[in-house]
Design a protein around this motif. Structure first.
Motif, PDB file in Angstrom:
ATOM      1  N   VAL A  75       0.919  -1.221  -0.072  1.00 41.28           N
ATOM      2  CA  VAL A  75       0.049  -0.176  -0.134  1.00 41.28           C
ATOM      3  C   VAL A  75       0.946   1.160   0.001  1.00 41.28           C
ATOM      4  CG1 VAL A  75      -2.021  -1.190   1.029  1.00 41.28           C
ATOM      5  CG2 VAL A  75      -0.183  -0.259   2.585  1.00 41.28           C
ATOM      6  N   GLY A 287       7.476  -2.219  -0.655  1.00 43.96           N
ATOM      7  CA  GLY A 287       6.445  -1.487  -0.562  1.00 43.96           C
ATOM      8  C   GLY A 287       5.769  -1.212  -2.000  1.00 43.96           C
ATOM      9  N   ALA A 289       6.251   0.403  -4.739  1.00 46.58           N
ATOM     10  CA  ALA A 289       7.414   0.722  -5.701  1.00 46.58           C
ATOM     11  C   ALA A 289       6.950   1.722  -6.877  1.00 46.58           C
ATOM     12  CB  ALA A 289       7.803  -0.518  -6.223  1.00 46.58           C
ATOM     13  N   ASP A 291       7.962   3.896  -8.316  1.00 53.28           N
ATOM     14  CA  ASP A 291       8.965   4.490  -9.579  1.00 53.28           C
ATOM     15  C   ASP A 291       8.692   3.399 -10.678  1.00 53.28           C
ATOM     16  OD1 ASP A 291       9.912   2.391  -7.500  1.00 53.28           O
ATOM     17  OD2 ASP A 291      11.895   3.047  -8.035  1.00 53.28           O
ATOM     18  N   ASN A 299       9.395  -7.381  -9.466  1.00 46.31           N
ATOM     19  CA  ASN A 299       9.847  -8.802  -9.448  1.00 46.31           C
ATOM     20  C   ASN A 299       8.571  -9.588  -8.593  1.00 46.31           C
ATOM     21  OD1 ASN A 299      10.935 -11.267  -8.524  1.00 46.31           O
ATOM     22  ND2 ASN A 299      12.901 -10.203  -8.078  1.00 46.31           N
TER      23      ASN A 299
HETATM   24  P1  NAD Z   1       9.527   0.329  -1.828  1.00 48.91           P
HETATM   25  O1  NAD Z   1       9.744  -0.951  -1.376  1.00 48.91           O
HETATM   26  O2  NAD Z   1       8.334   0.461  -2.590  1.00 48.91           O
HETATM   27  O3  NAD Z   1      10.703   0.593  -2.944  1.00 48.91           O
HETATM   28  C1  NAD Z   1      11.896   0.660  -2.751  1.00 48.91           C
HETATM   29  C2  NAD Z   1      12.863   0.320  -4.073  1.00 48.91           C
HETATM   30  O4  NAD Z   1      12.733  -0.935  -4.302  1.00 48.91           O
HETATM   31  C3  NAD Z   1      12.345   1.196  -5.302  1.00 48.91           C
HETATM   32  O5  NAD Z   1      13.407   1.462  -6.054  1.00 48.91           O
HETATM   33  C4  NAD Z   1      11.374  -0.064  -6.030  1.00 48.91           C
HETATM   34  O6  NAD Z   1      11.426   0.074  -7.296  1.00 48.91           O
HETATM   35  C5  NAD Z   1      12.234  -1.384  -5.729  1.00 48.91           C
HETATM   36  N1  NAD Z   1      11.342  -2.144  -5.399  1.00 48.91           N
HETATM   37  C6  NAD Z   1      10.619  -2.424  -4.525  1.00 48.91           C
HETATM   38  N2  NAD Z   1       9.898  -3.632  -4.603  1.00 48.91           N
HETATM   39  C7  NAD Z   1      10.262  -4.300  -5.873  1.00 48.91           C
HETATM   40  C8  NAD Z   1      10.020  -5.390  -6.610  1.00 48.91           C
HETATM   41  N3  NAD Z   1       9.005  -6.146  -6.282  1.00 48.91           N
HETATM   42  N4  NAD Z   1      10.792  -5.649  -7.954  1.00 48.91           N
HETATM   43  C9  NAD Z   1      11.476  -4.643  -8.428  1.00 48.91           C
HETATM   44  N5  NAD Z   1      11.951  -3.657  -7.756  1.00 48.91           N
HETATM   45  C10 NAD Z   1      11.432  -3.393  -6.241  1.00 48.91           C
HETATM   46  O7  NAD Z   1       9.856   1.278  -0.890  1.00 48.91           O
HETATM   47  P2  NAD Z   1       9.622   2.995  -0.853  1.00 48.91           P
HETATM   48  O8  NAD Z   1       9.924   3.607  -2.137  1.00 48.91           O
HETATM   49  O9  NAD Z   1      10.392   3.602   0.280  1.00 48.91           O
HETATM   50  O10 NAD Z   1       8.058   3.019  -0.773  1.00 48.91           O
HETATM   51  C11 NAD Z   1       7.155   3.245  -1.703  1.00 48.91           C
HETATM   52  C12 NAD Z   1       5.482   3.360  -1.112  1.00 48.91           C
HETATM   53  O11 NAD Z   1       5.291   2.196  -0.555  1.00 48.91           O
HETATM   54  C13 NAD Z   1       5.675   4.365   0.036  1.00 48.91           C
HETATM   55  O12 NAD Z   1       4.284   5.090  -0.305  1.00 48.91           O
HETATM   56  C14 NAD Z   1       5.669   3.467   1.349  1.00 48.91           C
HETATM   57  O13 NAD Z   1       4.978   4.267   2.396  1.00 48.91           O
HETATM   58  C15 NAD Z   1       4.998   2.307   0.766  1.00 48.91           C
HETATM   59  N6  NAD Z   1       5.592   0.924   1.694  1.00 48.91           N
HETATM   60  C16 NAD Z   1       4.536   0.160   1.815  1.00 48.91           C
HETATM   61  C17 NAD Z   1       4.653  -0.987   2.498  1.00 48.91           C
HETATM   62  C18 NAD Z   1       3.659  -2.157   2.707  1.00 48.91           C
HETATM   63  O14 NAD Z   1       2.638  -2.033   1.855  1.00 48.91           O
HETATM   64  N7  NAD Z   1       3.749  -3.094   3.370  1.00 48.91           N
HETATM   65  C19 NAD Z   1       6.015  -1.516   2.736  1.00 48.91           C
HETATM   66  C20 NAD Z   1       7.064  -0.322   2.554  1.00 48.91           C
HETATM   67  C21 NAD Z   1       6.835   0.770   1.782  1.00 48.91           C
END
Ligand code: NAD
Length: 362
Positions: A75, A287, A289, A291, A299
């Motif tokens: 989320v 999270g 992601a 971006d 992944n």
């Molecule tokens: P994120 O984990 O979403 O991403 C961090 C980095 O890792 C990014 O560059 C992203 O592209 C990469 N990444 C993450 N998951 C990936 C995947 N499955 N495959 C390839 N690359 C991946 O963390 P963030 O950027 O700090 O947070 C983005 C949003 O997600 C924020 O709104 C945050 O609050 C939320 N968040 C949610 C949870 C959850 O739902 N449990 C956990 C962490 C962050």
């Protein structure tokens, strides 16, 4: 044929993309092992804020309670990031954990031999790393009262309270010992017994619970020593169990051993039945992601491996869980990678293709 009810909450960002791949893989499990998975699907997090004005509806919680497990995407995202907002996507995770009584957070950390190079640690240190870190989720410093800030003649003050009851420690230790029994039969209980009264209580109770599991070895580590040994000898750990704040920090440290967030599943568990199963919420540690959302770069393996944990820990389907894990290993061994874990000589595939490859191996 057995039937299981599962609640899907894909959430935001890449959540729905990786969820689709997890259900694709579960579809293969249904056919190969002759089960039926009956899904409910609910909006949650930002998607639910847009649709209903709240991150978690009472209806969603009710459906979760009628299910064997919840499979949770991710989320959040920039659209809902306003710090002044009264509802936040994260409320959905905290609300769900609270309403379902999920007190144990499990993060397996297993480093695939072919992905050793993705970590910042040396491959020879990491080799053989295969542990589960269990964090107590509902007690300790984050919830203890008093918790407040105030100002007096001496300036600004703040207090948080670290409190644990025997019951809270007993139930999380049982989760650790039961899990260790299915693994290499070793529990490391982490505390700060040299300084904290709750740490002394933790060690005392963990030792008592340990006596009920004579086949499992128990050792104790101070949290500072554990932080160090995770980097020095990660392969020596099997199951680590610790309180909320130490777990918050150690689970992130342990996650970094594996390199990519896209590979790491997790589970939050509540009360267990005698056979070790019970309701749980399963989610990748990453999270939403934003971006890479909508680009086919996500992944899906963390989500797929979360579904495997769900089969093992909530549905009691060990062989099915192991089949998914071995299909994932097979796809990695076959040289297929999403961009986040791609390296020289590997075949880069998108989210959907990765899900299909895992499903086809089942
Ligand atoms: P994120 O984990 O979403 O991403 C961090 C980095 O890792 C990014 O560059 C992203 O592209 C990469 N990444 C993450 N998951 C990936 C995947 N499955 N495959 C390839 N690359 C991946 O963390 P963030 O950027 O700090 O947070 C983005 C949003 O997600 C924020 O709104 C945050 O609050 C939320 N968040 C949610 C949870 C959850 O739902 N449990 C956990 C962490 C962050």
């Amino acid at each position: 044929m057995s039937t299981f009810r599962i609640l899907l909450t894909p959430g935001d960002g890449i959540g729905p993309e990786v969820m689709e791949e997890a259900t694709k893989v579960l579809g293969r499990v249904e056919r190969r092992f002759r089960h039926e998975f009956v899904y409910d699907e609910e909006k949650l997090g930002g998607a639910a804020i847009d649709a209903y004005g709240t991150a978690l509806r009472a209806e969603t919680v009710a459906k979760a309670k009628q299910s064997a497990a919840v499979l949770f995407g991710a989320v959040g995202g920039p659209k809902w990031d306003d710090p002044k907002a009264t509802v936040r996507p994260e409320d959905a995770i905290l609300g769900m954990r609270k309403q379902l009584g999920l007190f144990a957070n499990l993060r397996p950390v297993r480093v695939h031999p072919l992905l050793l190079g993705d970590s910042t640690l040396k491959p020879e240190v990491l080799e053989g790393t295969d542990m589960v870190v269990i964090r107590e989720l509902t007690g300790g410093l984050y919830f203890g009262k008093p918790k407040k800030r105030w100002t007096n003649a001496a300036g600004r003050q703040g207090v948080d309270t670290l409190r644990y009851s025997e019951k809270e420690i007993v139930r999380i230790c049982h989760v650790a010992f039961q899990l260790a029994r299915q693994r290499r039969k070793k529990v490391t209980s982490v505390d700060k017994a040299n300084v904290l009264r709750t740490g002394q209580l933790w060690r005392e109770v963990a030792t008592e619970v340990g006596r009920e599991y004579p086949d499992v070895t128990l050792d104790h580590l101070l949290v500072d020593a554990c932080a160090m040994h995770l980097l020095r000898r990660p392969a020596s750990f099997d199951v680590i169990v610790t309180e909320n704040m130490f777990g918050d920090i150690l689970t992130d440290e342990a996650a970094m051993l594996a390199g990519s967030m896209g590979m790491m599943p997790s589970a939050s568990l509540g009360r267990r039945r005698k056979d070790g199963t019970g309701i749980g919420l399963y989610e990748p540690i990453h999270g939403s992601a934003p971006d890479i959302t909508g680009q086919g770069k996500a992944n899906p393996l963390a989500m797929i491996l979360s579904a495997a944990m769900m089969l093992r820990l909530s549905l009691g389907l060990e062989a099915e869980a192991a089949a998914i894990e071995s299909a994932v290993d097979g796809v990695i061994a076959g040289g297929y990678r999403t961009p986040d874990i791609a390296g020289a000589g590997t075949t880069v595939v998108d989210t959907r293709k990765m899900g299909t490859l895992v499903a086809e191996r089942l």
